[in-house]
Design an enzyme around this catalytic site. Structure first.
Site, PDB file in Angstrom:
ATOM      1  N   HIS A 120       0.841  -1.201   0.000  1.00 45.70           N
ATOM      2  CA  HIS A 120       0.000   0.000   0.000  1.00 45.70           C
ATOM      3  C   HIS A 120       0.874   1.248   0.000  1.00 45.70           C
ATOM      4  O   HIS A 120       1.763   1.381   0.825  1.00 45.70           O
ATOM      5  CB  HIS A 120      -0.925   0.009   1.220  1.00 45.70           C
ATOM      6  CG  HIS A 120      -2.122  -0.855   1.033  1.00 45.70           C
ATOM      7  ND1 HIS A 120      -3.294  -0.678   1.724  1.00 45.70           N
ATOM      8  CD2 HIS A 120      -2.336  -1.898   0.201  1.00 45.70           C
ATOM      9  CE1 HIS A 120      -4.177  -1.585   1.327  1.00 45.70           C
ATOM     10  NE2 HIS A 120      -3.617  -2.338   0.421  1.00 45.70           N
TER      11      HIS A 120
ATOM     12  N   TYR B 194       3.386   6.989   9.953  1.00 50.30           N
ATOM     13  CA  TYR B 194       2.584   5.809   9.603  1.00 50.30           C
ATOM     14  C   TYR B 194       3.453   4.760   8.914  1.00 50.30           C
ATOM     15  O   TYR B 194       3.406   3.574   9.261  1.00 50.30           O
ATOM     16  CB  TYR B 194       1.415   6.219   8.690  1.00 50.30           C
ATOM     17  CG  TYR B 194       0.346   5.156   8.585  1.00 50.30           C
ATOM     18  CD1 TYR B 194      -0.854   5.279   9.273  1.00 50.30           C
ATOM     19  CD2 TYR B 194       0.538   4.017   7.806  1.00 50.30           C
ATOM     20  CE1 TYR B 194      -1.840   4.298   9.190  1.00 50.30           C
ATOM     21  CE2 TYR B 194      -0.430   3.028   7.715  1.00 50.30           C
ATOM     22  CZ  TYR B 194      -1.617   3.186   8.418  1.00 50.30           C
ATOM     23  OH  TYR B 194      -2.584   2.211   8.322  1.00 50.30           O
TER      24      TYR B 194
END
Ligand code: FAD
Length: 393
Positions: A74, A387
């Protein structure tokens, strides 16, 4: 009979299993004691997002083959609020870092298979009830296995036994400091046999509460709803769950949430917790045994991996040079990263969830922060770097 090993590892979750693998590759002997049976450990539904650094270490220790075949790469996440959406592009904002969707159950299965095929002893059904002599040269682990009391003496004992483990209590009460926050909401998490309605994760802020659309594979969706603490999953029919998810993900444009059979429902409490220091004498803590984060930042499993990377390096350094310098620095080295992840997880949680005591003022602050991430590459980069994961120091 008493056995001896260099490193006694308590807990066969991601932290304990990865540490055993890394030590094996450095030629350091160890024993892993896991209280549960293999099936239970392999089926336990938990995290699903791996940072770049976690993927790198799994590959380098030989556990990356299936991850590379089945893991989903991702390159960003989508934020939704006020019916609008914004994509945060990780590689563009971080100089190329990304994340992988590959469930913790699969990481654990891969590491167990390697360990049993070619590794140090890994005992299932071995329940540790005491760790003694932390401040001696030979700490001792007492455990019950196959109906008998057993003892393992070690050069070092590593507590990878999660938040409810016993190792933490080997540190004297007066030497420990704990920091904690319990959030006034939980997550209702579901698995559903339906293709994900998105290519990347969607984090939704909504006046009805937070929602997250994640996935386990191209055929299985993982979704979460913010719910009040104490919620009974039985009160949530499948239809009610899908209706609520649809309302919270509402966005302008033609996006549709696909529904499918719900195969599992569970409520997860949200907690931040850190215990300091992470070492006392010859007993050290790694992973959830030392720190917990709310799952909003996808950090729990990744922090556990970072701890054991630092620890394996320190034990290898000791073996090669006789120096304890890296082991002596272990707690401080890890805690710097832990507190960064604690802050990020708190930030994601408080920016996206609706506190039951929240005022309109608080909501406007949340919206302002989300608008800022959409408007400023600097604000977006701060989110993306945290993240996708910072370099392991
Ligand atoms: C219900 C739940 C859901 C989660 N969901 C997410 C998520 O969606 N996203 C995310 O990023 N993170 C999530 N997490 C966090 C993430 O799964 C953890 O951070 C990760 O499992 C930490 O790995 P660990 O090896 O440190 O601890 P654990 O995985 O907890 O492993 C500890 C192991 O020690 C064993 N053990 C405990 N006590 C003893 C004993 N006395 N003797 C022997 N063995 C013992 C346990 O059986 C267990 O196998 C979740 C955690 C939980 C609890």
């Amino acid at each position: 009979m008493q056995h001896h090993t260099t490193v006694g590892i308590i807990g066969g979750g991601p932290a304990g299993l990865l540490l055993a693998r890394l030590l094996h590759n450095h030629g350091i002997d160890c024993v892993v004691l896991e209280s549960r049976e293999r099936d239970y450990v392999e089926q336990r539904q938990r995290a699903g997002i791996l940072e770049q650094g976690t993927v790198d270490v799994l590959r380098s220790c030989g556990a990356g083959e299936r991850l590379d075949r089945e893991g989903l790469v991702h390159d960003g996440i989508e934020l939704r609020w006020n019916r609008r959406s914004h994509r945060v592009d990780f590689p563009a904002l971080t100089g190329g870092r990304r994340v992988w969707v590959y469930a913790q159950t699969e990481v654990v299965k891969d590491l167990i298979a390697l360990q049993l095929a070619d590794g140090a002893p890994l005992l299932f059904g071995a329940h540790v009830h005491a760790v003694e002599g932390a401040d001696t040269d030979r700490p001792v682990v007492r455990y019950r296995h196959e109906g008998r009391e057993k003892t393992l003496s070690c050069d070092y004992v590593i507590g990878c036994d999660g938040f409810h483990g016993v190792t933490r209590s080997a540190f004297p009460e007066q030497a420990r400091r704990t920091y904690e926050r319990v959030y006034p909401f939980s997550w209702l998490g579901i698995l559903a046999d339906v293709a994900p309605s998105c290519e990347e994760l969607i984090y939704a802020h909504s006046p009805r509460g937070f929602a997250l659309h994640s996935m386990r594979s191209p055929e299985v969706s993982r979704l979460y709803l913010q719910v009040p603490n104490g919620t009974d999953p039985a009160d949530w029919s499948d239809e009610r769950i899908w209706d609520e998810l649809e309302a919270r993900f509402a966005v302008d444009g033609d996006w549709k949430l696909e529904r499918g059979p719900v195969t599992s429902k569970a409520v997860l409490p949200m907690r931040s917790f850190v215990t300091e220091p992470m070492r006392w004498g010859r007993v050290l803590l790694a992973g959830d045994a030392a720190h917990i984060v709310p799952p909003t930042g996808a950090k729990g499993l990744n922090l556990a991996a970072a701890d054991v990377i630092v620890l394996a390096r320190a034990l290898a350094h000791l073996k090669e040079t006789g120096s304890t310098a890296l082991l002596d620095a272990y707690s401080d080295t890890c805690l710097r990263r832990v507190w960064r992840a604690e802050h990020f997880s708190w930030f994601m949680t408080t920016t996206l969830h609706t506190d039951p005591a929240q005022s309109d003022f608080d909501t406007r602050l949340q919206i302002s922060q989300l608008d800022r991430i959409a408007a400023s590459p600097h604000a977006a980069a701060e989110l993306a770097e945290n993240y996708a994961g910072l370099e392991i120091g």
